[in-house]
Design a protein around this motif. Structure first.
Motif, PDB file in Angstrom:
ATOM      1  N   MET A  77       0.860  -1.176   0.000  1.00  0.00           N
ATOM      2  CA  MET A  77       0.000   0.000   0.000  1.00  0.00           C
ATOM      3  C   MET A  77       0.901   1.232   0.000  1.00  0.00           C
ATOM      4  N   GLN A  78       0.532   2.228  -0.793  1.00  0.00           N
ATOM      5  CA  GLN A  78       1.287   3.474  -0.870  1.00  0.00           C
ATOM      6  C   GLN A  78       0.566   4.557  -0.063  1.00  0.00           C
ATOM      7  N   TYR A  79       1.268   5.100   0.938  1.00  0.00           N
ATOM      8  CA  TYR A  79       0.724   6.121   1.831  1.00  0.00           C
ATOM      9  C   TYR A  79       1.415   7.461   1.600  1.00  0.00           C
ATOM     10  N   PHE A  80       0.931   8.466   2.325  1.00  0.00           N
ATOM     11  CA  PHE A  80       1.488   9.823   2.264  1.00  0.00           C
ATOM     12  C   PHE A  80       3.007   9.808   2.418  1.00  0.00           C
ATOM     13  N   GLU A  81       3.497   9.041   3.397  1.00  0.00           N
ATOM     14  CA  GLU A  81       4.929   9.007   3.692  1.00  0.00           C
ATOM     15  C   GLU A  81       5.756   8.477   2.522  1.00  0.00           C
ATOM     16  N   ASP A  82       5.142   7.711   1.636  1.00  0.00           N
ATOM     17  CA  ASP A  82       5.849   7.106   0.505  1.00  0.00           C
ATOM     18  C   ASP A  82       5.987   8.047  -0.688  1.00  0.00           C
ATOM     19  N   LEU A  83       5.244   9.150  -0.682  1.00  0.00           N
ATOM     20  CA  LEU A  83       5.281  10.088  -1.802  1.00  0.00           C
ATOM     21  C   LEU A  83       6.544  10.930  -1.753  1.00  0.00           C
ATOM     22  N   GLU A  84       7.206  11.078  -2.897  1.00  0.00           N
ATOM     23  CA  GLU A  84       8.431  11.871  -2.998  1.00  0.00           C
ATOM     24  C   GLU A  84       8.249  12.969  -4.054  1.00  0.00           C
ATOM     25  N   PRO A  85       8.248  14.245  -3.633  1.00  0.00           N
ATOM     26  CA  PRO A  85       8.153  15.320  -4.625  1.00  0.00           C
ATOM     27  C   PRO A  85       9.242  15.182  -5.688  1.00  0.00           C
ATOM     28  N   GLY A  86       8.853  15.469  -6.931  1.00  0.00           N
ATOM     29  CA  GLY A  86       9.756  15.337  -8.065  1.00  0.00           C
ATOM     30  C   GLY A  86       9.590  14.025  -8.815  1.00  0.00           C
ATOM     31  N   THR A  87       8.964  13.052  -8.185  1.00  0.00           N
ATOM     32  CA  THR A  87       8.767  11.749  -8.815  1.00  0.00           C
ATOM     33  C   THR A  87       7.886  11.884 -10.052  1.00  0.00           C
ATOM     34  N   VAL A  88       8.302  11.241 -11.141  1.00  0.00           N
ATOM     35  CA  VAL A  88       7.529  11.212 -12.383  1.00  0.00           C
ATOM     36  C   VAL A  88       7.002   9.799 -12.572  1.00  0.00           C
ATOM     37  N   ASP A  89       5.739   9.689 -12.934  1.00  0.00           N
ATOM     38  CA  ASP A  89       5.108   8.395 -13.185  1.00  0.00           C
ATOM     39  C   ASP A  89       4.484   8.440 -14.576  1.00  0.00           C
ATOM     40  N   ARG A  90       4.812   7.457 -15.394  1.00  0.00           N
ATOM     41  CA  ARG A  90       4.235   7.339 -16.739  1.00  0.00           C
ATOM     42  C   ARG A  90       3.380   6.082 -16.768  1.00  0.00           C
ATOM     43  N   PHE A  91       2.161   6.215 -17.262  1.00  0.00           N
ATOM     44  CA  PHE A  91       1.258   5.067 -17.248  1.00  0.00           C
ATOM     45  C   PHE A  91       0.128   5.274 -18.249  1.00  0.00           C
ATOM     46  N   GLY A  92      -0.600   4.212 -18.446  1.00  0.00           N
ATOM     47  CA  GLY A  92      -1.822   4.273 -19.225  1.00  0.00           C
ATOM     48  C   GLY A  92      -1.654   3.945 -20.690  1.00  0.00           C
ATOM     49  N   HIS A  93      -2.746   3.489 -21.231  1.00  0.00           N
ATOM     50  CA  HIS A  93      -2.870   3.161 -22.652  1.00  0.00           C
ATOM     51  C   HIS A  93      -4.374   3.122 -22.907  1.00  0.00           C
ATOM     52  N   TYR A  94      -4.880   4.130 -23.584  1.00  0.00           N
ATOM     53  CA  TYR A  94      -6.319   4.208 -23.831  1.00  0.00           C
ATOM     54  C   TYR A  94      -6.555   4.435 -25.309  1.00  0.00           C
ATOM     55  N   GLN A  95      -7.187   3.469 -25.944  1.00  0.00           N
ATOM     56  CA  GLN A  95      -7.519   3.553 -27.372  1.00  0.00           C
ATOM     57  C   GLN A  95      -8.864   4.254 -27.523  1.00  0.00           C
ATOM     58  N   VAL A  96      -8.872   5.379 -28.206  1.00  0.00           N
ATOM     59  CA  VAL A  96     -10.086   6.179 -28.404  1.00  0.00           C
ATOM     60  C   VAL A  96     -10.841   5.620 -29.604  1.00  0.00           C
ATOM     61  N   THR A  97     -12.103   5.269 -29.405  1.00  0.00           N
ATOM     62  CA  THR A  97     -12.902   4.721 -30.504  1.00  0.00           C
ATOM     63  C   THR A  97     -13.975   5.712 -30.949  1.00  0.00           C
ATOM     64  N   ARG A  98     -14.335   5.598 -32.190  1.00  0.00           N
ATOM     65  CA  ARG A  98     -15.391   6.431 -32.770  1.00  0.00           C
ATOM     66  C   ARG A  98     -16.708   6.232 -32.019  1.00  0.00           C
ATOM     67  N   GLU A  99     -17.027   4.995 -31.721  1.00  0.00           N
ATOM     68  CA  GLU A  99     -18.286   4.683 -31.038  1.00  0.00           C
ATOM     69  C   GLU A  99     -18.344   5.341 -29.663  1.00  0.00           C
ATOM     70  N   GLU A 100     -17.223   5.304 -28.960  1.00  0.00           N
ATOM     71  CA  GLU A 100     -17.196   5.910 -27.629  1.00  0.00           C
ATOM     72  C   GLU A 100     -17.273   7.434 -27.712  1.00  0.00           C
ATOM     73  N   VAL A 101     -16.605   8.030 -28.692  1.00  0.00           N
ATOM     74  CA  VAL A 101     -16.649   9.486 -28.872  1.00  0.00           C
ATOM     75  C   VAL A 101     -18.092   9.938 -29.105  1.00  0.00           C
ATOM     76  N   ILE A 102     -18.769   9.274 -30.017  1.00  0.00           N
ATOM     77  CA  ILE A 102     -20.154   9.637 -30.334  1.00  0.00           C
ATOM     78  C   ILE A 102     -21.080   9.327 -29.165  1.00  0.00           C
ATOM     79  N   GLY A 103     -20.882   8.186 -28.513  1.00  0.00           N
ATOM     80  CA  GLY A 103     -21.722   7.810 -27.371  1.00  0.00           C
ATOM     81  C   GLY A 103     -21.620   8.801 -26.225  1.00  0.00           C
ATOM     82  N   PHE A 104     -20.389   9.188 -25.880  1.00  0.00           N
ATOM     83  CA  PHE A 104     -20.199  10.155 -24.803  1.00  0.00           C
ATOM     84  C   PHE A 104     -20.824  11.494 -25.189  1.00  0.00           C
ATOM     85  N   ALA A 105     -20.509  11.958 -26.394  1.00  0.00           N
ATOM     86  CA  ALA A 105     -21.022  13.256 -26.839  1.00  0.00           C
ATOM     87  C   ALA A 105     -22.547  13.259 -26.900  1.00  0.00           C
TER      88      ALA A 105
END
Length: 154
Positions: free
Chosen positions: A1-29
């Motif tokens: 578990m990651q708590y307040f004490e574990d956070l370090e200012p300056g830390t960079v985190d890269r994550f995620g992969h989201y494929q945008v679909t036409r159906e989702e764009v139209i559905g949300f809109a």
């Protein structure tokens, strides 16, 4: 578990992969942002977007899905957020784009009135598959303290 004490200012985190679909764009809109350039190819072609584009609010929702998935994977002891600052949509997001996130922790602060929690500020930058910056904001997060009985050193 990651708590307040574990956070370090300056830390960079890269994550995620989201494929945008036409159906989702139209559905949300259709449901939340029914402007013509989010719903119709011909209407979108007549705007500065040039083609069907995702709502900025949809982009926020896609980013939130990636953030929550990342928080679960890291098992962060998160307590929600009181908000975001400086939200900007830099470039349109289109069907077929693949989004990813990059966040940098700016600062953290232990709550004086609520010893069981702290807060942190971070910048979020969202990129498409071409590494174009499409959205950015500064977020404020709340997080549990591992041991509320310990004195604050932050």
């Amino acid at each position: 578990m990651q708590y307040f004490e574990d956070l370090e200012p300056g830390t960079v985190d890269r994550f995620g992969h989201y494929q945008v679909t036409r159906e989702e764009v139209i559905g949300f809109a259709s449901r939340y942002d029914p402007q013509p350039f989010h719903l119709d190819d011909e209407a979108a072609a007549q705007t500065h977007f040039g083609r069907l584009s995702a709502s900025g609010w949809h982009t926020c929702a896609m980013v939130m899905a990636m953030v929550v998935k990342n928080l679960k994977a890291r098992q962060q002891a998160g307590l929600g957020s009181p908000g975001v600052d400086e939200l900007r949509w830099h470039k349109p997001v289109y069907p077929g784009d693949t989004l990813r996130c990059e966040t940098q922790l700016l600062e953290k602060k232990r709550s004086r009135s609520r010893p069981e929690m702290g807060s942190f500020r971070s910048t979020m930058r969202v990129f498409n598959q071409n590494d174009d910056l499409v959205m950015s904001f500064t977020s404020i997060g709340l997080i549990r303290v591992r041991d509320p009985e310990t004195a604050s050193t932050d």
